[in-house]
Design a protein around this motif. Structure first.
Motif, PDB file in Angstrom:
ATOM      1  N   LEU A  67      35.641  44.850  45.955  1.00 39.63           N
ATOM      2  CA  LEU A  67      35.303  43.946  44.880  1.00 39.63           C
ATOM      3  C   LEU A  67      36.890  42.594  43.883  1.00 39.63           C
ATOM      4  O   LEU A  67      37.280  43.414  43.543  1.00 39.63           O
ATOM      5  N   THR A  68      35.903  41.283  44.382  1.00 37.95           N
ATOM      6  CA  THR A  68      37.308  40.405  44.053  1.00 37.95           C
ATOM      7  C   THR A  68      37.363  39.539  43.681  1.00 37.95           C
ATOM      8  O   THR A  68      35.196  38.809  43.686  1.00 37.95           O
ATOM      9  N   ASN A  69      37.073  38.801  43.421  1.00 39.66           N
ATOM     10  CA  ASN A  69      36.880  37.228  42.951  1.00 39.66           C
ATOM     11  C   ASN A  69      37.205  36.169  43.833  1.00 39.66           C
ATOM     12  O   ASN A  69      37.188  34.854  44.066  1.00 39.66           O
ATOM     13  N   ALA A  70      38.057  36.711  45.586  1.00 37.19           N
ATOM     14  CA  ALA A  70      38.921  36.027  46.881  1.00 37.19           C
ATOM     15  C   ALA A  70      38.183  35.991  47.410  1.00 37.19           C
ATOM     16  O   ALA A  70      38.145  36.939  48.285  1.00 37.19           O
ATOM     17  N   ALA A  71      37.613  34.919  47.622  1.00 38.84           N
ATOM     18  CA  ALA A  71      36.457  34.953  48.792  1.00 38.84           C
ATOM     19  C   ALA A  71      36.997  34.506  50.603  1.00 38.84           C
ATOM     20  O   ALA A  71      36.328  35.470  51.080  1.00 38.84           O
ATOM     21  N   TYR A  72      38.104  34.497  50.133  1.00 37.35           N
ATOM     22  CA  TYR A  72      38.365  34.518  51.823  1.00 37.35           C
ATOM     23  C   TYR A  72      38.476  35.777  52.493  1.00 37.35           C
ATOM     24  O   TYR A  72      38.455  35.301  53.433  1.00 37.35           O
ATOM     25  N   ILE A  73      38.584  36.888  51.788  1.00 37.31           N
ATOM     26  CA  ILE A  73      38.460  38.482  52.522  1.00 37.31           C
ATOM     27  C   ILE A  73      37.073  38.341  52.427  1.00 37.31           C
ATOM     28  O   ILE A  73      37.148  39.467  53.410  1.00 37.31           O
ATOM     29  N   GLN A  74      35.957  38.240  52.273  1.00 37.72           N
ATOM     30  CA  GLN A  74      34.897  38.457  52.624  1.00 37.72           C
ATOM     31  C   GLN A  74      34.947  38.171  54.480  1.00 37.72           C
ATOM     32  O   GLN A  74      33.321  38.788  54.533  1.00 37.72           O
ATOM     33  N   ASN A  75      35.472  37.429  54.795  1.00 33.52           N
ATOM     34  CA  ASN A  75      35.249  37.110  56.240  1.00 33.52           C
ATOM     35  C   ASN A  75      36.955  38.512  57.255  1.00 33.52           C
ATOM     36  O   ASN A  75      36.537  38.729  58.872  1.00 33.52           O
ATOM     37  N   LYS A 133      32.537  41.961  47.862  1.00 35.09           N
ATOM     38  CA  LYS A 133      31.300  41.575  46.590  1.00 35.09           C
ATOM     39  C   LYS A 133      32.161  40.244  45.663  1.00 35.09           C
ATOM     40  O   LYS A 133      33.062  41.033  45.737  1.00 35.09           O
ATOM     41  N   ILE A 134      31.896  38.858  45.909  1.00 37.17           N
ATOM     42  CA  ILE A 134      32.688  38.548  45.152  1.00 37.17           C
ATOM     43  C   ILE A 134      32.182  38.447  43.536  1.00 37.17           C
ATOM     44  O   ILE A 134      30.696  38.663  43.486  1.00 37.17           O
ATOM     45  N   VAL A 135      32.846  38.895  42.969  1.00 38.89           N
ATOM     46  CA  VAL A 135      32.629  38.943  41.467  1.00 38.89           C
ATOM     47  C   VAL A 135      33.627  37.782  40.696  1.00 38.89           C
ATOM     48  O   VAL A 135      34.098  37.171  40.924  1.00 38.89           O
ATOM     49  N   PRO A 136      32.720  37.729  39.452  1.00 37.25           N
ATOM     50  CA  PRO A 136      33.469  36.595  38.331  1.00 37.25           C
ATOM     51  C   PRO A 136      35.035  37.232  37.706  1.00 37.25           C
ATOM     52  O   PRO A 136      34.556  38.296  36.825  1.00 37.25           O
ATOM     53  N   TYR A 137      35.959  36.752  37.789  1.00 37.39           N
ATOM     54  CA  TYR A 137      36.570  37.148  36.951  1.00 37.39           C
ATOM     55  C   TYR A 137      37.573  37.456  35.951  1.00 37.39           C
ATOM     56  O   TYR A 137      37.391  38.592  35.044  1.00 37.39           O
ATOM     57  N   HIS A 138      37.056  36.517  34.907  1.00 34.35           N
ATOM     58  CA  HIS A 138      36.854  36.887  33.890  1.00 34.35           C
ATOM     59  C   HIS A 138      35.783  38.287  32.436  1.00 34.35           C
ATOM     60  O   HIS A 138      35.838  38.087  31.635  1.00 34.35           O
ATOM     61  N   LYS A 139      34.971  38.062  33.682  1.00 34.05           N
ATOM     62  CA  LYS A 139      33.773  39.929  33.110  1.00 34.05           C
ATOM     63  C   LYS A 139      34.034  40.669  34.119  1.00 34.05           C
ATOM     64  O   LYS A 139      33.813  41.946  33.967  1.00 34.05           O
ATOM     65  N   SER A 140      35.632  40.939  34.370  1.00 35.79           N
ATOM     66  CA  SER A 140      35.912  42.271  35.267  1.00 35.79           C
ATOM     67  C   SER A 140      37.310  42.522  34.732  1.00 35.79           C
ATOM     68  O   SER A 140      38.219  42.169  35.637  1.00 35.79           O
ATOM     69  N   PRO A 141      37.102  43.332  34.535  1.00 33.27           N
ATOM     70  CA  PRO A 141      38.007  43.940  33.210  1.00 33.27           C
ATOM     71  C   PRO A 141      39.172  44.049  34.708  1.00 33.27           C
ATOM     72  O   PRO A 141      40.422  44.735  34.633  1.00 33.27           O
ATOM     73  N   LEU A 142      39.205  44.921  35.474  1.00 37.61           N
ATOM     74  CA  LEU A 142      39.149  46.153  36.469  1.00 37.61           C
ATOM     75  C   LEU A 142      40.310  44.818  37.397  1.00 37.61           C
ATOM     76  O   LEU A 142      40.927  45.020  37.988  1.00 37.61           O
TER      77      LEU A 142
END
Length: 149
Positions: free
Chosen positions: A74-82, A113-122
């Motif tokens: 789980l990340t907000n870094a789309a780069y690692i999707q590949n 999975k891309i998740v919103p940074y500001h809604k993800s405390p971890l």
């Protein structure tokens, strides 16, 4: 997010400081399994990017978790999707993408999975951990080399 008790949820974030000539990069993970945080890890190095550090940490996590696992990064870094797309000669981080592809074969499933940074405390925690590790690496470098920060 409803979590499956058998999946490893790996929150992964990174940080990089392009403003310094020795450009430090860092990455961190917080791993959840069966509703509990089971581990945290962080890495950093000089003369690199957060993306190289994140891919390096992904390989480490996949190699350390039990064979046959279901893993969701789980990340907000789309780069690692590949991370598992067959690289070409022009691909960035060809070496690490190849290692990710190899490590993925040990598991039942591995995805991002891309998740919103500001809604993800971890996820925020991983970024803070990576930034702190990166600053420590840079400080140790300057201390040992007699340079300035």
């Amino acid at each position: 997010m409803v979590q499956d008790s058998t999946t490893y949820y790996v929150w992964i974030g990174g940080s990089c400081d392009y403003g310094h000539k020795e450009r430090a990069g860092g990455a961190a993970v917080v791993i959840e399994h069966d509703g509990s945080i089971i581990s945290r890890d962080v890495i950093s190095d000089l003369h690199t990017t957060e993306f190289r550090m994140m891919l390096t940490l992904m390989v480490k996590v996949m190699n350390e978790l039990p064979d046959g696992s279901d893993i969701l990064f789980l990340t907000n870094a789309a780069y690692i999707q590949n991370f598992d797309k067959t690289p070409t000669a022009k691909s960035a981080n060809l070496d690490l993408i190849s290692q990710c592809i190899e490590a993925k074969t040990r598991h039942n499933s591995v995805s991002v999975k891309i998740v919103p940074y500001h809604k993800s405390p971890l996820l925020i925690e991983t970024h803070d951990m990576a930034t702190e590790a990166m600053a420590k690496t840079r400080k140790e470098y300057h201390h040992s080399s007699g340079g300035t920060t």
